[in-house]
Design a protein around this motif. Structure first.
Motif, PDB file in Angstrom:
ATOM      1  N   LEU A  85     -32.049 -18.467 -41.020  1.00 39.09           N
ATOM      2  CA  LEU A  85     -31.066 -19.389 -40.293  1.00 39.09           C
ATOM      3  C   LEU A  85     -29.875 -19.972 -40.673  1.00 39.09           C
ATOM      4  CD1 LEU A  85     -33.807 -20.801 -37.693  1.00 39.09           C
ATOM      5  CD2 LEU A  85     -32.435 -19.042 -37.185  1.00 39.09           C
ATOM      6  N   ALA A  86     -30.128 -20.245 -41.814  1.00 38.61           N
ATOM      7  CA  ALA A  86     -29.054 -21.066 -42.687  1.00 38.61           C
ATOM      8  C   ALA A  86     -28.049 -19.842 -43.155  1.00 38.61           C
ATOM      9  CB  ALA A  86     -29.405 -21.761 -43.766  1.00 38.61           C
ATOM     10  N   LYS A  87     -28.737 -18.728 -43.366  1.00 34.26           N
ATOM     11  CA  LYS A  87     -27.851 -17.483 -43.746  1.00 34.26           C
ATOM     12  C   LYS A  87     -27.050 -16.993 -42.681  1.00 34.26           C
ATOM     13  CE  LYS A  87     -30.596 -15.870 -47.710  1.00 34.26           C
ATOM     14  NZ  LYS A  87     -31.332 -14.906 -48.417  1.00 34.26           N
ATOM     15  N   ALA A  88     -27.488 -17.211 -41.482  1.00 35.88           N
ATOM     16  CA  ALA A  88     -26.799 -16.820 -40.039  1.00 35.88           C
ATOM     17  C   ALA A  88     -25.694 -17.346 -40.103  1.00 35.88           C
ATOM     18  CB  ALA A  88     -28.001 -16.953 -39.049  1.00 35.88           C
ATOM     19  N   GLU A  89     -25.409 -18.326 -40.595  1.00 35.35           N
ATOM     20  CA  GLU A  89     -23.747 -19.079 -40.552  1.00 35.35           C
ATOM     21  C   GLU A  89     -23.026 -18.332 -41.586  1.00 35.35           C
ATOM     22  OE1 GLU A  89     -23.542 -21.170 -38.227  1.00 35.35           O
ATOM     23  OE2 GLU A  89     -25.480 -21.439 -37.611  1.00 35.35           O
ATOM     24  N   ARG A  90     -23.505 -17.464 -42.458  1.00 37.93           N
ATOM     25  CA  ARG A  90     -22.503 -16.876 -43.396  1.00 37.93           C
ATOM     26  C   ARG A  90     -21.756 -15.766 -42.621  1.00 37.93           C
ATOM     27  NH1 ARG A  90     -26.278 -16.306 -48.481  1.00 37.93           N
ATOM     28  NH2 ARG A  90     -24.422 -14.821 -48.784  1.00 37.93           N
ATOM     29  N   PRO A  91     -20.656 -15.457 -43.152  1.00 37.66           N
ATOM     30  CA  PRO A  91     -19.528 -14.318 -42.607  1.00 37.66           C
ATOM     31  C   PRO A  91     -20.370 -12.776 -42.807  1.00 37.66           C
ATOM     32  CG  PRO A  91     -18.620 -15.390 -44.245  1.00 37.66           C
ATOM     33  CD  PRO A  91     -19.807 -16.283 -43.961  1.00 37.66           C
ATOM     34  N   ASP A  92     -21.182 -12.807 -44.066  1.00 33.45           N
ATOM     35  CA  ASP A  92     -21.676 -11.763 -44.398  1.00 33.45           C
ATOM     36  C   ASP A  92     -23.078 -11.430 -43.884  1.00 33.45           C
ATOM     37  OD1 ASP A  92     -22.727 -13.698 -46.018  1.00 33.45           O
ATOM     38  OD2 ASP A  92     -22.570 -12.488 -47.978  1.00 33.45           O
ATOM     39  N   PHE A  93     -23.413 -12.263 -42.996  1.00 37.61           N
ATOM     40  CA  PHE A  93     -24.991 -12.157 -42.596  1.00 37.61           C
ATOM     41  C   PHE A  93     -25.276 -10.890 -41.804  1.00 37.61           C
ATOM     42  CE2 PHE A  93     -28.093 -13.003 -38.949  1.00 37.61           C
ATOM     43  CZ  PHE A  93     -29.140 -13.203 -39.681  1.00 37.61           C
ATOM     44  N   ILE A  94     -24.219 -10.506 -40.908  1.00 39.35           N
ATOM     45  CA  ILE A  94     -24.172  -9.223 -40.592  1.00 39.35           C
ATOM     46  C   ILE A  94     -23.427  -8.116 -41.173  1.00 39.35           C
ATOM     47  CG2 ILE A  94     -23.788  -7.830 -38.220  1.00 39.35           C
ATOM     48  CD1 ILE A  94     -26.295  -9.681 -38.447  1.00 39.35           C
ATOM     49  N   LEU A 105     -12.843 -41.135 -37.718  1.00 42.57           N
ATOM     50  CA  LEU A 105     -14.238 -40.183 -37.488  1.00 42.57           C
ATOM     51  C   LEU A 105     -15.272 -40.270 -38.528  1.00 42.57           C
ATOM     52  CD1 LEU A 105     -12.697 -37.040 -35.929  1.00 42.57           C
ATOM     53  CD2 LEU A 105     -13.825 -38.616 -34.810  1.00 42.57           C
ATOM     54  N   THR A 106     -16.431 -40.809 -38.202  1.00 43.28           N
ATOM     55  CA  THR A 106     -17.462 -40.697 -39.336  1.00 43.28           C
ATOM     56  C   THR A 106     -18.653 -39.757 -38.521  1.00 43.28           C
ATOM     57  OG1 THR A 106     -18.712 -42.588 -38.208  1.00 43.28           O
ATOM     58  CG2 THR A 106     -17.136 -43.122 -39.839  1.00 43.28           C
ATOM     59  N   GLU A 107     -19.587 -39.530 -39.504  1.00 43.85           N
ATOM     60  CA  GLU A 107     -20.760 -38.561 -39.142  1.00 43.85           C
ATOM     61  C   GLU A 107     -21.535 -39.275 -38.032  1.00 43.85           C
ATOM     62  OE1 GLU A 107     -24.709 -36.432 -41.197  1.00 43.85           O
ATOM     63  OE2 GLU A 107     -23.017 -37.370 -42.403  1.00 43.85           O
ATOM     64  N   GLN A 108     -21.484 -40.395 -37.892  1.00 45.20           N
ATOM     65  CA  GLN A 108     -22.179 -41.203 -37.031  1.00 45.20           C
ATOM     66  C   GLN A 108     -21.506 -41.285 -35.621  1.00 45.20           C
ATOM     67  OE1 GLN A 108     -22.225 -42.187 -40.120  1.00 45.20           O
ATOM     68  NE2 GLN A 108     -24.165 -41.577 -40.753  1.00 45.20           N
ATOM     69  N   ASP A 109     -20.406 -41.338 -35.666  1.00 50.06           N
ATOM     70  CA  ASP A 109     -19.436 -41.774 -34.521  1.00 50.06           C
ATOM     71  C   ASP A 109     -18.239 -40.331 -34.361  1.00 50.06           C
ATOM     72  OD1 ASP A 109     -18.208 -42.365 -32.285  1.00 50.06           O
ATOM     73  OD2 ASP A 109     -17.225 -44.017 -33.281  1.00 50.06           O
ATOM     74  N   LEU A 110     -18.761 -39.474 -33.571  1.00 52.73           N
ATOM     75  CA  LEU A 110     -17.791 -38.353 -33.209  1.00 52.73           C
ATOM     76  C   LEU A 110     -17.463 -38.239 -31.801  1.00 52.73           C
ATOM     77  CD1 LEU A 110     -19.464 -35.481 -35.121  1.00 52.73           C
ATOM     78  CD2 LEU A 110     -17.374 -36.725 -36.055  1.00 52.73           C
ATOM     79  N   THR A 111     -17.488 -39.422 -31.223  1.00 57.69           N
ATOM     80  CA  THR A 111     -17.035 -39.594 -29.836  1.00 57.69           C
ATOM     81  C   THR A 111     -15.687 -39.878 -29.377  1.00 57.69           C
ATOM     82  OG1 THR A 111     -17.655 -41.875 -29.732  1.00 57.69           O
ATOM     83  CG2 THR A 111     -19.533 -40.475 -29.247  1.00 57.69           C
ATOM     84  N   ARG A 151     -17.217 -29.344 -30.855  1.00 59.83           N
ATOM     85  CA  ARG A 151     -18.055 -28.293 -31.780  1.00 59.83           C
ATOM     86  C   ARG A 151     -18.766 -29.280 -33.170  1.00 59.83           C
ATOM     87  NH1 ARG A 151     -13.629 -25.185 -30.972  1.00 59.83           N
ATOM     88  NH2 ARG A 151     -12.903 -25.394 -33.022  1.00 59.83           N
ATOM     89  N   LEU A 152     -17.973 -30.117 -33.497  1.00 58.64           N
ATOM     90  CA  LEU A 152     -18.491 -30.906 -34.603  1.00 58.64           C
ATOM     91  C   LEU A 152     -19.697 -31.954 -34.297  1.00 58.64           C
ATOM     92  CD1 LEU A 152     -15.545 -31.885 -36.837  1.00 58.64           C
ATOM     93  CD2 LEU A 152     -17.147 -30.331 -37.510  1.00 58.64           C
ATOM     94  N   GLU A 153     -19.380 -32.549 -32.995  1.00 58.40           N
ATOM     95  CA  GLU A 153     -20.610 -33.219 -32.296  1.00 58.40           C
ATOM     96  C   GLU A 153     -21.608 -32.530 -31.961  1.00 58.40           C
ATOM     97  OE1 GLU A 153     -20.776 -36.778 -29.136  1.00 58.40           O
ATOM     98  OE2 GLU A 153     -19.302 -35.400 -28.985  1.00 58.40           O
ATOM     99  N   ARG A 154     -21.578 -31.499 -31.461  1.00 54.71           N
ATOM    100  CA  ARG A 154     -22.837 -30.544 -31.363  1.00 54.71           C
ATOM    101  C   ARG A 154     -23.299 -30.010 -32.626  1.00 54.71           C
ATOM    102  NH1 ARG A 154     -19.259 -28.361 -27.125  1.00 54.71           N
ATOM    103  NH2 ARG A 154     -18.643 -26.517 -28.509  1.00 54.71           N
ATOM    104  N   ALA A 155     -22.617 -29.734 -33.584  1.00 54.08           N
ATOM    105  CA  ALA A 155     -23.034 -29.256 -34.697  1.00 54.08           C
ATOM    106  C   ALA A 155     -23.815 -30.342 -35.556  1.00 54.08           C
ATOM    107  CB  ALA A 155     -22.046 -28.871 -35.644  1.00 54.08           C
ATOM    108  N   PHE A 156     -23.433 -31.478 -35.578  1.00 52.81           N
ATOM    109  CA  PHE A 156     -24.208 -32.594 -36.154  1.00 52.81           C
ATOM    110  C   PHE A 156     -25.283 -33.118 -35.367  1.00 52.81           C
ATOM    111  CE2 PHE A 156     -20.028 -33.518 -38.406  1.00 52.81           C
ATOM    112  CZ  PHE A 156     -20.647 -33.644 -39.705  1.00 52.81           C
ATOM    113  N   ALA A 157     -25.078 -33.085 -34.110  1.00 50.16           N
ATOM    114  CA  ALA A 157     -26.363 -33.471 -33.252  1.00 50.16           C
ATOM    115  C   ALA A 157     -27.513 -32.320 -33.488  1.00 50.16           C
ATOM    116  CB  ALA A 157     -26.091 -33.336 -31.856  1.00 50.16           C
ATOM    117  N   GLY A 158     -26.954 -31.035 -33.529  1.00 46.01           N
ATOM    118  CA  GLY A 158     -27.891 -30.044 -33.707  1.00 46.01           C
ATOM    119  C   GLY A 158     -28.532 -30.130 -35.229  1.00 46.01           C
ATOM    120  N   GLN A 159     -27.767 -30.552 -36.087  1.00 50.19           N
ATOM    121  CA  GLN A 159     -28.196 -30.559 -37.425  1.00 50.19           C
ATOM    122  C   GLN A 159     -29.227 -31.646 -37.550  1.00 50.19           C
ATOM    123  OE1 GLN A 159     -25.508 -32.130 -40.394  1.00 50.19           O
ATOM    124  NE2 GLN A 159     -26.056 -30.523 -41.624  1.00 50.19           N
ATOM    125  N   ARG A 160     -28.861 -32.762 -36.973  1.00 49.00           N
ATOM    126  CA  ARG A 160     -29.968 -34.081 -37.040  1.00 49.00           C
ATOM    127  C   ARG A 160     -31.274 -33.437 -36.336  1.00 49.00           C
ATOM    128  NH1 ARG A 160     -25.269 -37.112 -36.312  1.00 49.00           N
ATOM    129  NH2 ARG A 160     -25.283 -36.981 -33.911  1.00 49.00           N
TER     130      ARG A 160
END
Length: 481
Positions: free
Chosen positions: A321-330, A227-233, A257-266
């Motif tokens: 939005l970046a902080k929203a990924e942290r466990p102490d956001f809420i 697996l690489t960042e460019q190929d998660l298929t 989930r990783l593929e969706r996350a990387f796609a969302g990140q890009r």
């Protein structure tokens, strides 16, 4: 010239297959050794018990014979111990490893040995060893053990009291236990051989079975290495319904989930770059064409300041939005829902000249993050202001559900078109049709609202139609009670 020597590090880790096999062999070795040792101990205990019974039985038979015996020549009781022993021994049949002896010692003579005509093996016979027999005859004990080079001998003795001139006598039963013990030792060695064969078979079968069981795990490892960042298929084929199949399914879900996350990140990076590139271009263009006229300079500074403020808001929203990924956001805590709704209403009224209405209020306690909920509700109120005209009605309220609560902001604007409802909560997405002409945001406000809602346990944000026209945004907290 520099020479670089590359040393390949040797991977000394023991594979899971080998570890499983080693533990299996260790447990089986301990178990089989325990079985073999226990079996030998039980056999030896049974042999000792049987020998003791035999010695006791032979001794008791002779003891019972003495008072009941009759001399066949005289018809009276025996007066000669030697003759008594001869008659008794002729009537007995001993076991193969058993030796029945009569011992007498007439006055002034040495020890006489009376034995059966049937001889046991000469190599182990006790009767030629007069020294040992004399020790047994003179012993005050009724039984004992003799350690001889030919093997162990277990004996029991019944003494015959004689007041006549014949002197003392005794009946001795001796059992040679080595052959019986060798049977137990042979059984022990047989068990060891069987155990060795079983271990060899277990090694082969265990190696094959462990390999088949761990094959999906090796496939997971090989897939992960490719697996690489460019190929998660790549995905792992799932076969069966066991734990390994569940592991493959979990791994595939993680890759999804990783593929969706990387796609969302890009996509996020591309969108953020696009949104920030526009104000930068505007600022650079105005600064490049700015002249010496003071009025023109003031207008340029005003435009540049507005664009820099917009860039600052975009960056702050991105950080949020970046902080929203942290466990102490809420950070949920018990709050009075009525007071929270009233506070939001008071703060929202300052956002614009609208017909603000405090609608229904849930008067009870809920477990929420009051600061984040206030932030989300104010953002929804700001969104309603942007898409309505002055004097339009905007309602803010809260209500209780069966297992949670809802907080909502309802406006009387043009509403949201159906094709836009699918995308307005995504980052940098404002829909294909804008609800109002004055909206200048970067499309992050509703994304922040969704992040705050989903950060609560059982939380989500919904878009509903407002009766009479408009849009209603609802924060649903199903597990807030």
């Amino acid at each position: 010239m520099t020479t670089t020597t590359s040393v390949k590090r040797t991977d000394r880790r023991i594979s899971a297959r080998v570890r499983i096999l080693l533990w299996l062999l260790l447990m089986m070795t301990v178990a089989l050794a325990a079985v073999a040792t226990t079996t030998r101990s039980l056999l030896l205990r049974d042999i000792d018990h049987r020998i003791n019974q035999l010695l006791t039985q032979e001794s008791q038979e002779f003891a019972n014979f003495i008072p009941q015996s009759v001399d066949p020549d005289t018809g009276r009781s025996f007066t000669d111990p030697a003759k008594l022993l001869h008659v008794f021994l002729r009537r007995q049949y001993s076991d193969p490893d058993e030796e029945l002896l009569g011992l007498t010692r007439p006055p002034g003579q040495g020890l006489h040995v009376i034995r059966q005509s049937r001889d046991i093996r000469a190599s182990v016979a006790l009767h030629p060893d007069r020294a040992l027999l004399a020790a047994v005859f003179d012993s005050k004990a009724r039984s004992g053990v003799l350690d001889r080079p030919e093997g162990e001998v277990r004996w029991a003795k019944v003494s015959i009291d004689s007041a006549g001139p014949q002197g003392p006598a005794a009946f001795v039963v001796a059992f040679h236990a080595d052959r019986e013990r060798s049977i137990a030792d042979d059984a022990f060695r047989t068990l060891l051989v069987i155990s060795g064969v079983a271990l060899l078979l277990t090694t082969g079968i265990g190696w094959v079975v462990a390999g088949r069981i761990l094959a999906p795990v090796r496939l997971v490892r090989a897939t992960a290495e490719q697996l690489t960042e460019q190929d998660l298929t790549q995905r792992i084929p799932v076969q069966g319904r066991d734990d390994i199949a569940a592991l493959a399914e979990t791994f595939n879900a993680m890759l999804d989930r990783l593929e969706r996350a990387f796609a969302g990140q890009r996509q996020f990076v591309d969108d953020a770059g696009h949104e920030l590139r526009t104000p930068i271009t505007i600022v650079r263009g105005h600064l490049e064409v700015m002249g010496d006229d003071p009025a023109e300079q003031r207008e340029t500074i005003r435009l540049v300041t507005e664009e820099l403020d917009r860039m600052s808001r975009i960056v702050e929203d991105l950080l949020l939005l970046a902080k929203a990924e942290r466990p102490d956001f809420i950070r949920p805590e018990p709050v009075q829902l009525g007071e929270l709704t009233a506070d939001v209403f008071v703060k929202a009224r300052a956002l614009g000249e609208r017909d603000w209405v405090l609608d229904q209020v849930a008067d009870r306690e809920a477990v929420l993050d009051p600061q984040r909920i206030t932030q989300a509700m104010v953002q929804l109120a700001q969104n309603a202001v942007q898409h309505t005209v002055p004097g339009a009605r905007i309602r803010i309220g809260s209500r209780e559900l069966d297992s949670g609560v809802e907080l909502y902001v309802a406006d009387s604007g043009p509403g949201v078109q159906e094709q836009d409802a699918e995308v307005i909560f995504e980052r940098f997405r404002r829909g294909t049709a804008r609800r109002g002409a004055r909206t200048t945001g970067a499309g992050l406000g509703l994304s922040i609202v969704r992040a705050i809602a989903e950060g609560h346990r059982g939380g989500r944000v919904e878009l509903r139609r407002t009766d009479g026209g408009g849009a209603t945004f609802v924060l649903v907290m199903e597990e807030a009670l």
